[in-house]
Motif scaffolding. Structure first.
Motif, short mmCIF file in Angstrom:
data_model
loop_
_atom_site.label_atom_id
_atom_site.label_comp_id
_atom_site.label_asym_id
_atom_site.label_seq_id
_atom_site.Cartn_x
_atom_site.Cartn_y
_atom_site.Cartn_z
N CYS A 254 -12.41 -19.07 12.22
CA CYS A 254 -11.08 -18.50 11.63
C CYS A 254 -10.73 -17.02 12.58
CB CYS A 254 -11.10 -17.73 10.18
SG CYS A 254 -9.77 -16.85 9.15
N GLY A 255 -9.62 -17.64 13.80
CA GLY A 255 -9.48 -16.44 14.56
C GLY A 255 -10.05 -16.13 15.62
N CYS B 136 -8.02 -22.57 11.29
CA CYS B 136 -7.87 -23.62 10.50
C CYS B 136 -7.02 -23.79 10.06
CB CYS B 136 -7.28 -21.77 8.67
SG CYS B 136 -8.25 -20.41 8.41
N CYS C 1 -8.21 -17.58 6.54
CA CYS C 1 -6.68 -17.01 6.10
C CYS C 1 -5.75 -18.35 6.53
CB CYS C 1 -6.56 -16.38 7.28
SG CYS C 1 -6.09 -16.93 9.25
N GLN D 288 -4.05 -20.34 8.08
CA GLN D 288 -3.34 -20.00 8.67
C GLN D 288 -3.23 -19.84 10.11
OE1 GLN D 288 0.20 -19.37 6.06
NE2 GLN D 288 -1.87 -18.76 4.29
N CYS D 289 -4.15 -19.78 10.50
CA CYS D 289 -4.44 -19.64 12.37
C CYS D 289 -4.76 -20.85 12.56
CB CYS D 289 -5.26 -18.49 12.32
SG CYS D 289 -7.33 -18.87 12.85
#
Ligand SMILES: [Zn+2]
Ligand SMILES: [Zn+2]
Length: 372
Positions: free
Chosen positions: A106-107, A98, A92, A94-95
């Motif tokens: 991611c996540g 990341c 993403c 953003q997380c």
């Protein structure tokens, strides 16, 4: 409702081509029409029930296609009809993970791997791409689908084995197993400047390609004491870096035995059950060894870099694409790939039929010349 053809996972050892709803993009998402995709060893684990995904899921995580529809917020960045690839891993951006440099996670653990794992994948006529701004990578002009179909996963993963192994100019490297990922790890070792590359595999056809991809020495594990030979080739020390590209106890153990004290074991395999590090190979935990693991790096910048290597002819991945099938022929293709028949390395699946969307390699080269 518009529908499309897709290969759906129905449960252990059961996949089928079905008519399913065609996806529509939400804000920040895109839909691409898949022109070429492929089958991965990981898909074999899924179909055999060794890695759990939910029944009803569309499998496949290696997409090459054409932008069909763009969600809100992407209009200025991409155009309909543009040829793109998308990494197997779609971070993403953003997380927490990341932003901390672990975008494949991611996540959460393995979270960057979404296609054919947690969301519908690429074995379909159309694919919904999440976080498209971070993940749609335009294909450089003049490259064919076959040129780039291994960038989303195989080349990215194999190269990551060499990168995360920290290979330096002049290093000695052993690569255990020469399947498509192992071969790309061998290629990666060459790109990273290894002086001596030793490739190990029990299939002579694969060892032959390993030599083309940069291996100086090839070893057949059933015909020679691999570890003794590696020691002999490295003044008795062992290699600086060993890459494991199979995911089995035996190859993991041999990779550990093959590295010198202070060396690095870079692991790419997908393991199941328990993994044991023998006392001797592990120097009782006092050998200053490093063990690193990698999940395929994704994202559009990674894809851009890999395709730049193809575009500038630093690498040619096409020898790995040995067979072509239409999406409808998935059962035949899967059987051939999973049983490793007919010298198969990778099969290309074409949802729009095997002849569709082949771009000429160079202007003026006819489509017939693309058959390889
Ligand atoms: Zn894969
Ligand atoms: Zn993320």
């Amino acid at each position: 409702m518009t529908t499309m053809k897709a290969v759906v996972f129905l449960g252990k050892d059961r996949i089928a081509v079905q008519e399913v709803p065609k996806p529509r993009p939400g804000p920040g998402e895109a839909v691409i029409r898949i022109t070429t995709t492929t089958i991965c060893g990981t898909d074999v684990h899924i179909v055999r029930g060794e890695y759990p995904v939910k029944p009803g899921l569309i499998l496949g995580h290696e997409p090459v296609g054409v932008i069909e529809e763009l969600g809100a917020g992407l209009e200025d960045l991409y155009t309909i009809g543009e040829r793109v690839i998308v990494g197997a891993i779609t971070p993403c951006g953003q997380c927490f993970y990341c932003q901390n440099g672990s975008s494949s996670q991611c996540g959460g653990a393995l979270g960057g791997w979404k296609f054919g794992n947690t969301i519908n994948g690429a074995w379909a006529e159309y694919l919904l791409v999440p976080d498209a701004k971070a993940n749609l990578a335009p294909i450089p002009h003049g490259l064919t689908d076959e040129d780039v179909v291994l960038c989303p996963d195989i080349f990215s993963t194999g190269l990551a084995g060499a990168e995360r192994g920290g290979i330096k100019v002049g290093d000695s490297v052993a690569v255990f197993a020469q399947g498509p990922i192992g071969l790309c790890a061998t290629l990666g070792a060459k790109l990273k400047g290894a002086a001596l590359i030793i490739a190990i595999d029990p299939t002579s056809g694969r060892l032959e390609i390993a030599r083309r991809f940069g291996a100086d020495v090839t070893l057949h594990p059933k015909k020679i004491d691999t570890i003794a030979e590696i020691k002999r080739l490295t003044d008795g020390r062992g290699v600086d870096v060993a890459i494991e590209a199979l995911g089995q106890q035996e190859t993991f153990e041999n990779a550990l035995r093959a590295i010198r004290p202070g060396g690095t074991l870079s692991s790419l395999g997908v393991y199941s059950g328990k993994l044991v590090a023998p006392y001797q190979a592990f120097y009782a935990g006092l050998g200053d060894q490093t063990i690193v693991t990698s999940l395929c790096p994704g994202g559009k910048e990674r894809m851009r870099r890999l395709m730049a290597m193809v575009a500038h002819r630093r690498v040619d991945l096409t020898p790995l694409v040995t067979h072509h099938f239409a999406l409808d022929e998935i059962e035949t293709a899967f059987d051939l790939f999973s049983r490793q028949r007919d010298g198969v390395l990778k099969v290309a699946l074409h949802p729009s039929g095997p002849k569709a969307d082949r771009m000429p390699r160079l202007a003026g080269v006819g489509a017939m010349d693309q058959e390889r």
